[in-house]
Design an enzyme around this catalytic site. Sequence first.
Site, short mmCIF file in Angstrom:
data_model
loop_
_atom_site.label_atom_id
_atom_site.label_comp_id
_atom_site.label_asym_id
_atom_site.label_seq_id
_atom_site.Cartn_x
_atom_site.Cartn_y
_atom_site.Cartn_z
N TYR A 146 -10.66 34.15 -44.56
CA TYR A 146 -11.28 33.39 -45.65
C TYR A 146 -12.78 33.50 -45.49
O TYR A 146 -13.35 32.98 -44.52
CB TYR A 146 -10.82 31.94 -45.60
CG TYR A 146 -11.29 31.08 -46.74
CD1 TYR A 146 -10.58 31.03 -47.94
CD2 TYR A 146 -12.44 30.30 -46.63
CE1 TYR A 146 -11.00 30.22 -48.99
CE2 TYR A 146 -12.87 29.50 -47.66
CZ TYR A 146 -12.15 29.45 -48.85
OH TYR A 146 -12.57 28.66 -49.88
N GLY A 188 -13.70 33.86 -39.15
CA GLY A 188 -12.89 34.35 -38.04
C GLY A 188 -12.02 35.51 -38.45
O GLY A 188 -11.49 35.54 -39.57
N GLN A 338 -11.50 4.80 -15.49
CA GLN A 338 -10.66 4.34 -16.60
C GLN A 338 -11.49 4.16 -17.86
O GLN A 338 -11.06 4.55 -18.96
CB GLN A 338 -9.97 3.02 -16.21
CG GLN A 338 -9.00 3.14 -15.05
CD GLN A 338 -8.61 1.79 -14.49
OE1 GLN A 338 -8.81 0.76 -15.12
NE2 GLN A 338 -8.06 1.79 -13.27
N HIS A 339 -12.66 3.55 -17.71
CA HIS A 339 -13.53 3.31 -18.87
C HIS A 339 -14.03 4.63 -19.46
O HIS A 339 -14.30 4.73 -20.65
CB HIS A 339 -14.71 2.43 -18.45
CG HIS A 339 -15.54 1.95 -19.59
ND1 HIS A 339 -16.73 2.54 -19.95
CD2 HIS A 339 -15.34 0.93 -20.47
CE1 HIS A 339 -17.24 1.91 -20.99
NE2 HIS A 339 -16.43 0.93 -21.34
N SER A 389 -16.54 14.63 -39.85
CA SER A 389 -17.76 14.39 -39.09
C SER A 389 -17.52 13.47 -37.90
O SER A 389 -17.89 13.79 -36.76
CB SER A 389 -18.83 13.78 -40.01
OG SER A 389 -20.00 13.50 -39.28
N GLU A 431 -16.82 24.34 -41.59
CA GLU A 431 -16.27 23.55 -42.69
C GLU A 431 -17.18 22.40 -43.11
O GLU A 431 -16.73 21.37 -43.58
CB GLU A 431 -14.87 23.02 -42.34
CG GLU A 431 -13.84 24.10 -42.12
CD GLU A 431 -13.72 25.05 -43.30
OE1 GLU A 431 -13.80 24.59 -44.44
OE2 GLU A 431 -13.56 26.26 -43.06
N ARG A 527 -20.10 6.37 -41.28
CA ARG A 527 -19.41 6.31 -39.99
C ARG A 527 -18.56 5.04 -39.87
O ARG A 527 -17.41 5.10 -39.41
CB ARG A 527 -20.43 6.35 -38.84
CG ARG A 527 -21.10 7.71 -38.65
CD ARG A 527 -21.87 7.74 -37.34
NE ARG A 527 -22.68 8.94 -37.24
CZ ARG A 527 -23.97 9.02 -37.57
NH1 ARG A 527 -24.59 7.93 -38.04
NH2 ARG A 527 -24.63 10.15 -37.45
#
Length: 660
Positions: A146, A188, A338-339, A389, A431, A527
């Site tokens: 593509y 690609g 762990q955090h 994003s 993209e 966001r």
Amino acid sequence: MSSICKGDNSDLTEERKNATFDTDKMAAVIYGREEIASRRRQLTESISRIHELAESKPLVFMTREEKIAESCRKLEVLSRHWNQTPFNRDNEEDALHIYREVLGMEGHPLALHDTMFIPTLVAQASQEQQEKWLGRARRKEIIGCYAQTEMGHGTNLRKLETTATYSPDTQEFILNTPTITALKWWPGALGKSSNNAIVVANLLIKDQNYGPHPFMVQLRDEKTHIPLKGIVVGDIGPKMAFNGADNGYLGFNNHRIPRTNLLMRHTKVEANGTYIKPSHAKIGYSSMVKVRSRMAMDQGLFLASALVIAVRYSAVRRQGFLEDKTQKVKVLDYQTQQHRLFPSLARAYAFIFTGFETIHLYSQLLKDVDMGNTSGMADLHALTSGLKSVVTHQTGEGIEQARMACGEHGYSMASYISEIYGVAIGGCTYEGENMVMLLQLARYLVKSVELIKSGEEKKLGPMVSYLAAKGGHPDLSSLNGYVTAFEHMARRQAWKATEKFLKLMETGESREVAWNKSAVELTRASRLHTRLFIIEAFMRRVSRIEDIPVKEVLTDLLHLHVNYELLDVATYALEFMSSTQLDYIRDQLYLYLEKIRPSAVSLVDSFQISDMQLRSVLGRRDGNVYENLFKWAKSSPLNKSDVLPSVDKYLKPMMEKAKL
């Protein structure tokens, strides 16, 4: 319980015995249903029995040419052994899973063939065109890619320079790339592998530009593979990662294709040059929306791969002491580790669940478009822009944390995390560049706020209806309270950014300048809106789980997720949440880190990513890291001889000369 085999590392075996749930049942939740998870296991097992697919040496020790040759060799082997697998050539998920198993993340010649070329034919080619090309593409008689992005133009489709000028006399389109920046750049498998491409070019009829449209273009002779007349095509060179793929460039010099090579499911050009426009102005963007709709799931799996490695290795690696001074502590027992890892583990699950939702929304959109209903196009375009994003950025952050969590060995290619990072982080720019994507969503949010301001909130889509709601203080004793908190922050930021934008225009700034001066606040609104959607998608998936042990551990993971996410954006909660509430959220986060700890290894095992696909010494299923790390190092090409030719040629003479 995760699979336990004789000879496994005892620490990993101990972790797996602690599991409170069946990892096969968890896999069924991750991948949608039991049949899909079971099929993935069947495909993996059948592929593992094809011994010709074994690599002669680790991919990381291969040159770029060797990687591409190896991927081509494996694809040929697969083509001879399909009947030994339950593979369904018409099932995109089958193909993606097998390619990940066999070819890893280095890229391969069919990477875009199955994910972009075929889906675009399905979505945008007419019935007659599909009968001509789709079967050949699925049988791999032709290999396609593509080609949209240009050297000088990526996200801004309206500024693409490649042209397809219609000639009524010959009923052909004449393709040209009039400038150096018009060269197709980055697709690609374009450079050396593909013999066909769907090329996005501006459609020109009698000096009128009808904008970007997709065209089916043969690039190379099907027998000789030599580029056709009027076509210049090649590889763009090495990249940060994905170097098993021949990302390419493509130029046209008066290259002619038939009129019927314009993909005509939604738009047409008659023989006399009459243009028949599509039902929706952005219907041609459906291929991009398709890719973005599955990016959340794909990125979630990239993040999952890195976490499989880091969590398993953290259970094997011992360092330092706590109460028992006779035995070193598993690194995974440290709260800091762990955090570092568990919030990303929660995100991996959240992204995969979100991805399934957006894939379903895209499938529904295609059905609606076929029925003439394009009303959902704007909603899905906005949503997938924001998700693309936020998810790619957070995935990159999470993978890098996973690498650092593995200490010095994480820096080695033996961990394979750096390759995963390089592949995943590309999603921040392909993209659509992430900031541009956030601003595309912001336009949708601004329009929604403007509808509310004008008293037309009934026109709001379901994903933005919260923008018209009244704010309230959240009750953090329930998950819904966290949603209320996120809704409040997202709503307030969307209104704040919109008000700034409108006020700047009122003071005389042009729309473009006002938009630019508001851009940072607008991206913040996007966001928050996106993170709210991800939380809600996670909640919806958990609410539908029937298996009690699986539901319990995923509910804990969901609690960890919402507490971490809310703390991560705590500055937006000022004047809305008290310091006492924020302290409560922080304490809840630490509580759920402890709750997740016994299940951590089994949670990553549940992704059921095989060693073949993972390609990591540190993340091996059996946990036998150190002996295999030494074995891996000895396979380095530099170790073929005790003395390198460069030492004999340069360093030894230099040292001898220094002695004189």
